[in-house]
Design an enzyme around this catalytic site. Sequence first.
Site, PDB file in Angstrom:
ATOM      1  CG  PHE A 233      41.494  41.572  50.903  1.00 40.73           C
ATOM      2  CD1 PHE A 233      41.711  41.240  49.577  1.00 40.73           C
ATOM      3  CD2 PHE A 233      42.068  41.255  51.780  1.00 40.73           C
ATOM      4  CE1 PHE A 233      42.760  40.289  49.519  1.00 40.73           C
ATOM      5  CE2 PHE A 233      43.311  40.361  51.571  1.00 40.73           C
ATOM      6  CZ  PHE A 233      43.558  39.842  50.308  1.00 40.73           C
ATOM      7  N   GLY A 460      46.929  45.006  44.198  1.00 41.60           N
ATOM      8  CA  GLY A 460      47.102  43.310  43.948  1.00 41.60           C
ATOM      9  C   GLY A 460      46.214  42.609  42.882  1.00 41.60           C
ATOM     10  CE  LYS A 623      51.110  33.483  33.041  1.00 41.51           C
ATOM     11  NZ  LYS A 623      52.323  33.619  32.999  1.00 41.51           N
ATOM     12  CB  THR A 624      46.177  39.806  35.138  1.00 37.17           C
ATOM     13  OG1 THR A 624      47.554  39.816  34.501  1.00 37.17           O
ATOM     14  CG2 THR A 624      46.211  40.694  36.547  1.00 37.17           C
ATOM     15  CE  LYS A 691      29.416  41.942  31.537  1.00 38.92           C
ATOM     16  NZ  LYS A 691      28.196  41.598  31.163  1.00 38.92           N
ATOM     17  N   GLY A 692      34.284  44.484  34.741  1.00 35.37           N
ATOM     18  CA  GLY A 692      34.613  44.274  36.056  1.00 35.37           C
ATOM     19  C   GLY A 692      34.682  42.959  36.696  1.00 35.37           C
ATOM     20  CD  GLU A 695      34.323  44.309  44.925  1.00 34.57           C
ATOM     21  OE1 GLU A 695      34.332  43.488  45.885  1.00 34.57           O
ATOM     22  OE2 GLU A 695      34.818  45.175  44.611  1.00 34.57           O
TER      23      GLU A 695
HETATM   24 MO1  MOS Z   1      36.599  46.528  47.130  1.00 33.59          MO
HETATM   25  S1  MOS Z   1      35.701  45.640  48.927  1.00 33.59           S
HETATM   26  O1  MOS Z   1      35.746  47.659  46.726  1.00 33.59           O
HETATM   27  O2  MOS Z   1      38.079  47.061  47.918  1.00 33.59           O
END
Ligand code: MOS
Length: 733
Positions: A233, A460, A623-624, A691-692, A695
């Site tokens: 994390f 993860g 799913k992921t 795009k990600g 976060e």
């Molecule tokens: Mo994330 S807080 O960039 O592992």
Amino acid sequence: MSKTSNINRVDGFAKVTGSATYSAEYKIDGVVYACLVGSTIAKGRIKTIDTKKAEWAPGVLAVITHLNVDKPSGYQKAKDKHNFGQPLQIFKDDSILYYDQPIALVIADSFERMQYAASLIKADYLKDEHSTELKKAANQEKKVETDKGNDYHRGEHDGYKNAEVVLETEYTIPTEVHNPMELANIIAKWEGNKPILYTKSQGVEGTRRSVAGVFDVPAEDVEVHAEYIGGAFGMGLHTWPYEIAALIGAKKLNRPVKLVLHREQMFTNVGFRPYTIQKMGLGATKDGKLTGLTHEAVAMTSSYEDFMEGTVNMSRFIYDCANVSTRYRIVPLDTCTPIWMRGPGEATGSFALESAMDEMAYKLDLDPIEFRKRNYAEKDLEQNKPWSSKYLLECYEGGMERIGWKNRKNKPGSVREGEWLVGYGMGTGTFGCYRSPTSVKAKFSADGNLVLQCSVNDMGPGTATMMTAIGSEIMGMPVENVIIEMGKSGLPKGPTQGGSATTSSVGSAVHDSCNLLVSKILGLANETPTFKGTPITDLTFANGVISSKNNSKTVSLASLLATNKLEDFAVENQSKGTEEARKYSIYSFSVHFVKVLVNPNIGKIRLAHVVSCADIGTVISQKTSAGQMFGGAVGGIGMGLMEALEIDHRFGRPINNNFADYHVPVNADIEKQEVFFVNKKDPISNPMGTKGLGETALVGMAPAIANAVFNATGKRVRDLPITLDKIIENVKV
Ligand code: MOS
């Protein structure tokens, strides 16, 4: 939806059956056991440290302190000590800069003997007055001279003050701790002058560079293994003093040293989300047009390292507003350095911004979604660039429908289900889309397997699964035949896993390398007698066979390899962002919707329904991605309702440094949870149009909960987490 959209985690079987090897689990011959003894004061100097009893205890091989350490040669070369990336230099001298700072490393031939010996170490201190409370120290803010920290103004400074309707509010978030299940751990050893680390790192190449700096060796000589990570994390984004301590011990004994932090040390020695105080000023016209927005944040850092994050950045671009001011300051406290944690910066900032937007919507008597729509940003006014793509409105619509927004009433406390007050809330999230240069080797061998290699980690989120999905689609082959080799040095260089950038960086590199590999295979096939004269554009490759148009002619890859006397075909290629992409503002967007039930008598908050919607460009694996969105949202729920590291400021030490007292949500805390992806390709970001995600899965959740609690009860909670004591008073019933 593509064929690979619902594939299972490729590492799932290994993880749930225990065959995955985490760093402390490597079987290394001759390994010995180490732990760190921490200081019992938060600031001062070590007057005396008595290690004799520990040294004489059975099985003890070494006790290392500042008095007898062979200091790593890179300590001398350290630059400005406050730069981020210059962590505490362990055992450098007698100074104590935070509570539980390591003062001794104890190494023994068994775990039990090491633990016992550590209990025998006693230290006396010369205490200094410590400062661990941001609220008290906030007036000592440091001026921050960086891009992130510079004051920002667009239009009139603090223009909100001149508006028809003005809102001024203050929000705080407490220190929160990453606390992955897997403890921070390392096995360290040396081969001559070459350090070898089996460690919990989110960035193999980053760890190599940091260790190289500390021990003054070439980065290429540092070997790092971090093949499986049990969550991080963000705490794995730094090389921490415990890793250096293990390397110091291994060097001294010339033996492999295993060091696993205790759970309590996870609260004091490996970073956290910084305590942050935020002030918001919003100004709007009576009909709901934002005319001014000011966002100020003061956050904590350590006394020896300046940590900064993009706390106020979202406020500069997410809404259409002519007059925007942001200020960001940090204050050194006597603690370990904070580190990025789940949606860093924006998660903190969105709590202030999206709570304030909700408060203003009530002032204007507008639906909070309607208020946001009236201030929808058609382009990025901070960078003055068009969005590469933006499907935020689709996220609003998708969430409103799923949560049942039409059942919401704008008047707080006006909806009930039996004895429960019902509230609906939402919060917008965003995160930048970054892409780092990444190399991937793709190798197709005669046995029909595709091997993809990259030094990137998978902590993860499903990076290995994403790489498998992209590789198998492009190569037209079953996912079972794709083998991923990752998470260690010596492989083609990948980025650090963080900032939601892994799919954009590594996925693009897999995409490019596999396409190159296909074209190489087709090129060779084109020279065989079967395809001589066939235009290469008429050839395709799938399931290990090269075919011409209409499948009139085919050649198997195995025979092509045999003809060319090759065992495999391989390409290694580096991919990186384009100049074209710089012309655009590239962000992911998310919106979290929450339905809460609040019992006004006992203050209990139930999460009846949570819906997280996101525009993350193309979804590689439904799913992921959904798994990551669920997990990130749960992190946001922890932030909203439970997580806080409580410090006893008399001693500068944490009180709830264990999983019994530091609360995180469990399944029973969330009654119904859904995710929704717009799943539309971004034309600019990268070849796949992603795009990600990581976060944005968290950013905006905490304010969504605060806003829902207000809608249910009329009680506005501006300091997280929203525990029942904060709402039980003044609940309007
Ligand atoms: Mo994330 S807080 O960039 O592992």
